[in-house]
Structures are given as structure tokens and as C-alpha cells.
Design an enzyme around this catalytic site. Structure first.
Site: not given
Length: 1011
Positions: A377, A581
Site C-alpha cells: 500500500d 505510509h
């Protein structure tokens, strides 16, 4: 026939939803419910279990945003249910269409042992012995730790909300208890539901002229005919018999093979704070260990060492089950990183330490050497990664996010990825295009159609399970896999470990195609700019860690300073966590970034303390009355020593002249450069005397602040869409313009609701123009850039990335080039014509863009203007409606006549302070490298506490280098190591010096014993 198909599909849908599915639980009795609402933050499990309850009931409201409620359910299994399968159905008020992103629960027994999580698609708890069979009359008593996470994600549109911080959220209840029952599970009806779903979804994916489609349709018709709608349970077995031949037909020999891997992608922070992720992980892992006990074919994989560490610390009762399942080989740690970090913005050492701390945790806790890097991701992948993957002892890489690119379809799913230095890593990009697969017919068929390597490879991987608090893999997903293991018309599906998939994929497709360079995500480009404070905190922490390790190691060797192993380990893990992230990219809720700011401040204070203590130990008591200047730069200029301290008096500087400019403004002159700032406070000239050429393009102005409207089509904090460039406001109005006593130009501007103050200066003797920009930012949905139009013809830029730099085109010849209209650079962007270049260096920004225009020859100033712009600030409103509001400070510099080596040096300089400490004796560097192309990225003591000195260095210019490393101490044995400081081989040290030959951008880690 077409009408038959449509009628049968409609009939299947209605009968399944209105008659068969409700018959899965044919009988139920209510449970008594009581509750205790925790008054503040979550409490320890023992306290929640012991708290006094008050009666409540189904339909009752509960759960102010971010609150925790402890429910107790109690009842007795009816004696007439003896011999049947019984489950508790516990619906906290879930929306089944949003697994994750809402309320969740973790069920405990009275003794405090965990049972399983409760999620929108996983609301059952088994009662009784193996298989759920009851004797009848059993007492039922369960406790539920229920978390009232508010629903923040609202896709159409993204609505700004104050729910993203407990400090701003309201206290109104968000949920109503929907069901609290004991119920009989009719296993035969449940199996019939799975049969019909799998066949119905497969049928929908087959072409109308496929005989197999019509075979399935007729089988479904016969099964529906066999079901008595008033006695589903009594006729379900007969219906299953009608479906059995269709389910028994084997897959074609050439059928694609899908390796399903149980998984739950859990963002370590996003639309919830870090503390809630701890509980999300506990709920999910409790679910998965329970499912592993029930399903012998099931394999579950979990990434992020940090998440294992969290449950070890906060939920040891859950962690014990995890460790047992890992030891059995069915709960598989993957990824080898501390978190699934961003890979664009972390610095060189930070990205290396993601692997060091992640892999070391798995080795120490489980004795497992993780071989795959698992980053489904993350928002793009640095070209430095392949070398780091291999140096960490891994050999495979997995990502999914590239499927989100909006301009170009990535051409491979299984391929060799080649990084900056030429290192290749075998890579897979699952064609199922999701890391939350449920193995639906649509997903499986899409994987087959989408797979790019047909004819060369036969298999792909499918991460299977609900993520982000959705609870992971479900028993329904496993039932699908069993039916799809060998089914005509479908890919073959089997659950297995990621390593098993990679071994098979590698064996059959070793000659896979090669992709060279970064894996650039053509989406989410604004993550390089959003939440500037978080990014600045990260950059500052990275460089302070560099200093702390360097000076602590030097002081340990020189002065017997106690090296702070445990403190540095803890601080590194904190910094690595915040590179997750959604944290470092600025896409988390306000709560996350508020806490991050406080954490970075604490980290900086502690690192300053470590640095100060080490420098004091090196400088001595200061009895000489002098001052030492400590410099932690990776190298000096022209082979000067790095990591050194010298008396301040040894440093001379040429004077800088400053005065008025004809027509308005000021002229600054430091010898190498002459700069002109006009009456608008803009830099209209930076003349390089050595090269006898102008840096700023004719008719243009540098250090021009530009303001854009910034309202992307969808992902506010994530995206900047190219149309933002259609409108721009140049900030040229001046509130004040003056020359300071130090010879700098101070410019003050007001715009919108904001204010900016800049100091423009030429440091004595330096070949650079420094700019310090302080912005009091109060704009909404705006994008602020700093532009430097250069009189330079360059078809590519060199942008610093980890352990090197990456070239990107300045043109838009292809759609691939055009898509990179916003990209990442660390400390520098460099452009050059043969023999002369320019660098723009910075202390805290990451996003940049470069554009070119050709000047009309008729104007008398023919040539190319190449404009570099640094991205400073944004103001998106989702998920944090107050993103970046307040005061920010940026430092950047324009460096004319700069080589790439100059850009490297100046990039480090602007990020590493010179430190003055009382003392008089010079401090020699702990290590010295005689080639400026070779950069020392870390000097530290070995993590195992043995006292060896570890030096990591890399070739920084993209060429071959031969260098000699000279330790500032008597060396013993010298080993070349991997990132985890494990020896790979020995290096001879002659006369106390180590000779090295490095490939372009090669990273070398040396472990040097002290004689």
C-alpha cells in the site's frame, strides 16, 4: 436463453438473500447485556473486566467518538439445543458494507483470555466444544471491549470533519446495539450459501456462449427447485446434491494458479490514532489465531514488526497465541521492515534501519529470516530499494499499489526490478488488484484476465482478508478457496505461504522481464508536501540521529563515553514508526499529526542531549578557553577530513558586501557570486564570476513564491492534479524590504490570510545563495511553491534519493514522462549542461517539479529556461481540516556552478549544523575517506554491544570509485557486513587502512574491530 439466464440470476439473488441466508441461524434466544463506559482513554483489560456494569439492551445508543465501552453478555444455552452447533451473534451496530473504519470489539472470557474479534463481517463467537456442538444448558458469559471509532471516510465527497481528533470531536453516541443473541448454526444451510455464491459468481464471469456457464445455470435452477422455502433447513442437503456435479468438475490443465495468503492490511495509523492500531492488531490477530485452530489448510501472513511488538507489550495474552501459531509455521511474519513505511521520503539510513529493526525483531522473536519485502500500500517505491532488500538478506518484493496509477498501466505483474546500482530483486504485483481480496468470482476472474505474464508464468498471489480493523480472513473466504481449488471455469486457488508462491514463481519464470528505476505511483503526489511539520520533524530527527551515533561512537572510542545503545534503539524505532505510509506522507487524521509533532519535539530534545553529552566528553573541560567547531558532514571538500572538530579561530572568511541596487532593491556580493534583489524582493540575478555566466533566466526572477488553487478530484491530502497549474498567483507585492545589519535582504509579504518573511543572503566565500522562509500560513485548498527559473538547457534532473540520485526527464515526450509532474527529492535537485550545473538544496522539503520553456530568438535572449520549483505548503481539508495551519520555517539554497558532488555536499551542509563547544584541542575524525565521491552515511558502534565500529558508506556520483578508509584508531579485523551487521566477508587492512573499490551507488557496510 438470455431471458432464462437473467431470470435465474434474479431468482438466485432473491432466494439467497431473503430465504436461504436467513435460515443459516434458524433459532435464537436473546442474551442479557450490561455495560460500563470507560470515561476516557482505553483502560487495561483487567480494569475493563472488573468494572461495575449497568443493564442495557439491544437498540441502546453507545459510543461517543473514540470512546470505549465494556459490554457483558450472559445467558444459558437451551437444553433442547443439545448436540447442535451454537454461536453468539454480537452486532455492535455494524455497517456490513464498511469492514473496518467503524466500531470494533474484542471478546474475552471471564478469566481474561481472548476469544476473537468482532467486525462487520465477523460477528459470531463459537459456543461449546470443538465444532461448536453443545450439551445444552451451558452458562454463557462473555465480555466485549468495544471501540467506538467514528466513521471518518466518506468517499463521495470527502467531507471535512472534526471527528479526527478526540480534542475536537463531539460526544454524541455513534452506534446502537443491533443484536445480542445465542443462535443455532445450521451448517448445511451455511454450506449451501457458499456453494450458491461461488457458482453464481463464477457463472456471472463466464461468457454467454460458454457451455460451462449454462451447465452452472441449470444446476442452480435445480438446486433452487429443491429448496422448500418454508423448510430451508430440511431441504438444504437435497439442494447441495443438485450442485455437487457442477462443483466437482475439475479446472482446465492450463488454469491460472492463485496463491491465496491470509492477510489483513492494517495501517499503523490513518483514520485512527496509534493507540487504536494496537487494539486493531489485537482484535485481528485474535481472530486469525482462532481461525487457524479451526482450519488446517489456512495460512496467515502479517507484516510490520512494530505491530507484533505492540501486541507483545500491550496484549500479551494475544501475543502468546501468535507466537504459538508462528512456531507451527502457519502464522507467517512477512515484510522484514519495522513498519510498511513510505519509501520516497525516508532518508538513506532510515530506510536501511527499517530493514535492520524489522528483520532483527523477527529473528530474535521467532528465529525467522524473512525473505520477502511486503509493501502492498505504499505510495511509490524508491529505486534504492532493490539494493537494500538484498543487503538485508531478502530476495523478493511484493507491491499492490501500482495498480492505482491513473495514467499508464504498469506492464508487468511478475518481473525483475533493477535499482540504482544495478541490483535486481524478483518482484510480484498481484493482478487481482487488491490487498483486501475476498476471493470473489469477479476478483478471481479479473486476476486471470489482468495477468500480464500469460505464456511465461502461470501463477499469482492474492492477499486475502479484510484489513484496517475489518478482522482479516473469514471462514467464508476459506470456503470459497476450498471450492475454487479445482473448479472448471475458474483459476485454481490454494492457501499457501508467500515464500511458497515466490519459490514456484521464481522457478518457472526466472527469465522475467526487467523494470529499471523507481516504481513511480501516478497518483498521491501531494503526499510529498502535506503536513509539513511532520516532514520537518522526520528530517530533523534523521540528521540528529546521524550526529548522535557519530559523536557518541567517537566519544566512546576517544573518551570512554557510555554509548547509549538502548536509547538510540528506542529512538530509531520511534522515528521509523512515524515513517509509516500515512504518517510521514501527511494523510492521517489530525490526532496522529498532533501527536507526531509532540513526539518529534521529544525525540529532538533527547538526541540533542546525547549529542551534547558526547561533544562535552570529546572537548574536555574547556580549560584552554577556546571553542571547538564540530562538523558532522559526510566529507569535506577536496579530501578534507570529515566528522572532525577544529578550533574556530582556524576558520577565516571573506567579507560580504551589500548595498542598494539601481532602480530599487539591493546587491549582495561575496566574491564568487554577485546577487541582485529587485524592489519586489525577487532575485533577478545570481552571477557566477568563475564561469562568467548568469544563473537566473533572462527576464525571470528566482525565489518567486507562487500560489495555486489546489482542489484535487478526490483524495484531498493525497493528490495534486495537473490542472492545478492552470491558475497561479505570483506573490510579488512587498510589505517591507530592507537590508539587515548582517548583510541579508529581508522581504515581508502578505497574501490572503497569510504572511511570509524571507532572509536572502550570500554566505562569506560560499558559492550559494541562501534563503530562509518563515510562513504564517492560513490558507485553505492552496499550494505554495518556490520557483527558480534557470538559464540552463537540461533534459533531465538528478534528484537525490536514498544512497544516490535518480534521473528524471524535464520534458514530457511520453505519457510516462508527463505523469511525473510532481516528484520526490531529498536534499537536492541538480541540473546541468556539460561543464556547468545548478543545484537547489533544502532542509525539509520533498516535492518538486521542473518545467522548460524556450525563449524566442527575436527577443534577443534565445535559449532555454528550466524552472525548478520546491513544494512548500498545502492546505487540504481531509482527513485533517486544519492541515499545515500556522508558522513554518524552511531553508533552501541556490548553488550555481555545482557538480553533483557539490549538490551532495551542500545538501548535507544545510541539514547538519556546525556545533560550537568550549574546548581547544582538535578532535580527529573517527574515520576518514579520501575520495569525495564516497559518502559516509553512518558511523556507530555495533548494535550487539561488542564495541566494534560500524561504518556505512556509498558511492554518491553514479560512477566507479576507489577509496581508502582510514580509521582514527588502531583497527583489528575488518569485515564487510550486511545491513544487520552480519559478516559477509573480510577485508584486508594494510598499515591501518582499508582499500575499497565501489560500483556506482554501491552501499558498503564495514565492521571494524578495535585492536
Amino acid at each position: 436463453m438470455h431471458n432464462d439466464r437473467a431470470l435465474t440470476e434474479a431468482r438466485l439473488k432473491r432466494v439467497l438473500e431473503e430465504r436461504i441466508r436467513p435460515a443459516v441461524y434458524p433459532e435464537s434466544v436473546p442474551l442479557a447485556v450490561s455495560v460500563w463506559h470507560a470515561p476516557g482513554e482505553p483502560v487495561p483489560v483487567a480494569e475493563g473486566l472488573a468494572a461495575a456494569r449497568t443493564p442495557t439492551e439491544v437498540g441502546a445508543e453507545w459510543g461517543p467518538p473514540w470512546g470505549t465501552s465494556w459490554f457483558t453478555v450472559a445467558g444459558r444455552v437451551p437444553r433442547e439445543w443439545a448436540g447442535r452447533t451454537v454461536e453468539a451473534l454480537l452486532d455492535l451496530g455494524f455497517d456490513e458494507n464498511m469492514p473496518g473504519f467503524q466500531c470494533e470489539g474484542l471478546v474475552y472470557r471471564p478469566d481474561g483470555s481472548p476469544v476473537k474479534g468482532l467486525n462487520p463481517r465477523n460477528q459470531w463467537v463459537r459456543i461449546g466444544g470443538p465444532g461448536g456442538t453443545v450439551a445444552g444448558g451451558e452458562e454463557v458469559l462473555l465480555h466485549i471491549e468495544a471501540s467506538a471509532n467514528p466513521v471518518i471516510l466518506d468517499y463521495v465527497p470527502f467531507r471535512p470533519t472534526e471527528l479526527g481528533d478526540r480534542e475536537t470531536a463531539d460526544r454524541a453516541p455513534r452506534y446502537r446495539l443491533a443484536r445480542m443473541d445465542l443462535a443455532v448454526l445450521d451448517r448445511t444451510v451455511w454450506e449451501l450459501v457458499q456453494d450458491l455464491e461461488v457458482l453464481g459468481e463464477l457463472m456471472a464471469e463466464l461468457s454467454l456462449d460458454s457451455p460451462r456457464r449454462w451447465e452452472i445455470l441449470r444446476a442452480v435452477e435445480r438446486a433452487l427447485d429443491a429448496v422448500d422455502l418454508q423448510d430451508v433447513g430440511g431441504t438444504a442437503a437435497r439442494a447441495r446434491e443438485e450442485l455437487a456435479p457442477a462443483l466437482a468438475a475439475p479446472a482446465h490443465a492450463s488454469a491460472h494458479r492463485i496463491s491465496a495468503v491470509g492477510h489483513a492490511h492494517i495501517d499503523s495509523a490513518w483514520l485512527w490514532p496509534l493507540r487504536e492500531t494496537v487494539r486493531k492488531v489485537a482484535r485481528t490477530t485474535a481472530n486469525m489465531t482462532a481461525l487457524l485452530e479451526d482450519e488446517p489448510e489456512f495460512v496467515y501472513a502479517m507484516s510490520q514488526a512494530q505491530q507484533f511488538a505492540w501486541i507483545k507489550e500491550h496484549r500479551p495474552e494475544v501475543y502468546a497465541r501468535v507466537k504459538k501459531a508462528v512456531a507451527e509455521g502457519r502464522f507467517v511474519p512477512v515484510g522484514g521492515m519495522w513498519v510498511e513505511s513510505d519509501t520516497n521520503m525516508p532518508g538513506s539510513e532510515a530506510l536501511a534501519r527499517q530493514f535492520v529493526h524489522g528483520k532483527r525483531f523477527f529473528l530474535e522473536e521467532f528465529g525467522i529470516e524473512t525473505e520477502e519485502v511486503w509493501l502492498p500500500d505504499t505510495f511509490g517505491y524508491s529505486a534504492a530499494l532493490p539494493q537494500l532488500v538484498r543487503l538485508a538478506g531478502a530476495k523478493w518484493f511484493l507491491t499492490q499499489k501500482i495498480s492505482w496509477s491513473r495514467t499508464n498501466k504498469f506492464p508487468h505483474h511478475t518481473f525483475w526490478w533493477e535499482g540504482l546500482d544495478g541490483t535486481r530483486v524478483f518482484t510480484h504485483f498481484p493482478p487481482i488488484d487488491t490487498y483486501n481480496s475476498r476471493l470473489s468470482g469477479e476478483e478471481v476472474a479479473h486476476a486471470v484476465r489482468n495477468f500480464q505474464e500469460k505464456g511465461g508464468a502461470t501463477r499469482s498471489l492474492a492477499p486475502t482478508g479484510w484489513g484496517d480493523g475489518g478482522g482479516g480472513t473469514t471462514r467464508e473466504m476459506l470456503a470459497r478457496a476450498k471450492r475454487l481449488a479445482d473448479l472448471e471455469g475458474s483459476a485454481r486457488v490454494i492457501f499457501e505461504k508467500p515464500s511458497a508462491f515466490f519459490e514456484k514463481a521464481h522457478a518457472e519464470y526466472a527469465q522475467a522481464p526487467v523494470w529499471v528505476g523507481e516504481l513511480y505511483l501516478e497518483l498521491h503526489r501531494a503526499t510529498l508536501t502535506s503536513q509539513a511539520r511532520t516532514k520537518q520533524g522526520n528530517r530533523r530527527a534523521e540528521h540528529l540521529l546521524r550526529e548522535a551515533e557519530l559523536w557518541a561512537a567517537t566519544a566512546a572510542v576517544r573518551a570512554g563515553f557510555a554509548y547509549p545503545y538502548e536509547r538510540l534503539d528506542r529512538i530509531w524505532k520511534t522515528v521509523l514508526l512515524h515513517q509509516f505510509h500515512d504518517i510521514l506522507p501527511g494523510t492521517s487524521i489530525a490526532w496522529v499529526h498532533r501527536e507526531a509533532a509532540a513526539t518529534y519535539a521529544a525525540v529532538a530534545a533527547e538526541l540533542e542531549e546525547i549529542v551534547g553529552g558526547a561533544l562535552a566528553a570529546l572537548a574536555g573541560d574547556g580549560a584552554g578557553g577556546g571553542t571547538l567547531l564540530f562538523n558532522a558532514a559526510p566529507h569535506g571538500r577536496g579530501g578534507a577530513p570529515a566528522h572532525a572538530a577544529c578550533p574556530v579561530a582556524d576558520r577565516a572568511a571573506e567579507p560580504v558586501t551589500a548595498g542598494p541596487r539601481e532602480g530599487g532593491g539591493f546587491v549582495l556580493d561575496n566574491g564568487p557570486l554577485r546577487a541582485e534583489v529587485d524592489g519586489r524582493g525577487l532575485v533577478v540575478s545570481v552571477y557566477d564570476r568563475e564561469a562568467e555566466r548568469e544563473t537566473v533566466a533572462p527576464g525571470a526572477a528566482a525565489n518567486l513564491l507562487q500560489l495555486h488553487q489546489d482542489f484535487p478530484n478526490m483524495w484531498d491530502a493525497w493528490d495534486v492534479d495537473l490542472f492545478y497549474r492552470n491558475t497561479v498567483t505570483d506573490l510579488t507585492d512587498v510589505a517591507s524590504l530592507e537590508l539587515t545589519d548582517e548583510g541579508a535582504v529581508r522581504v515581508v509579504r502578505a497574501f490572503g490570510s497569510s504572511r511570509v518573511e524571507q532572509l536572502i543572503s550570500l554566505p562569506a566565500g560560499a558559492r550559494r545563495l541562501d534563503v530562509t522562509t518563515v510562513v504564517d500560513w492560513h490558507e485553505t485548498e492552496k499550494f505554495l511553491k518556490a520557483a527558480f527559473p534557470l538559464d540552463l538547457h537540461a533534459d533531465r534532473t538528478a534528484a537525490e534519493t536514498q544512497f544516490g540520485h535518480l534521473y528524471r526527464p524535464t520534458h514530457t515526450n511520453t505519457s510516462w514522462d508527463a505523469a511525473k509532474f510532481e516528484a520526490c527529492a531529498h536534499r537536492f535537485v541538480h541540473l546541468e549542461e556539460p561543464g556547468w550545473g545548478v543545484a537547489v538544496v533544502n532542509d525539509s522539503t520533498y516535492g518538486y517539479d521542473v518545467t522548460r520553456t524556450v525563449r524566442d530568438a527575436a527577443s534577443g535572449a534565445a535559449g532555454t529556461t528550466t524552472t525548478v520549483r520546491l513544494s512548500l505548503l498545502r492546505a487540504p481539508r481531509f482527513p485533517d481540516p486544519h492541515t499545515d495551519q500556522g508558522v513554518h520555517r524552511f531553508r533552501y539554497a541556490l548553488v550555481p556552478n555545482a557538480s553533483v558532488g557539490d549538490a551532495v555536499r551542500e545538501g548535507y551542509r544545510i541539514n547538519l549544523p556546525e556545533r560550537r563547544v568550549a574546548g581547544s584541542a582538535a578532535v580527529a575524525p573517527l574515520v576518514r575517506v579520501d575520495d569525495d565521491a564516497v559518502v559516509v552515511s553512518a558511523v556507530k558502534l555495533a548494535d550487539d554491544g561488542g564495541g566494534d565500529v560500524v561504518v556505512r558508506l556509498y558511492e554518491s556520483l553514479g560512477g566507479r570509485a576507489r577509496a581508502v578508509l582510514t580509521p582514527g584508531f588502531a583497527p583489528g579485523a575488518v569485515s564487510v557486513c550486511d545491513l544487520l551487521e552480519r559478516p559477509l566477508g573480510t577485508v584486508a587492512a594494510e598499515d591501518g587502512r582499508v582499500s575499497l573499490a565501489l560500483r556506482p551507488f554501491e552501499i558498503v557496510t564495514l565492521r571494524i574491530a578495535r585492536a
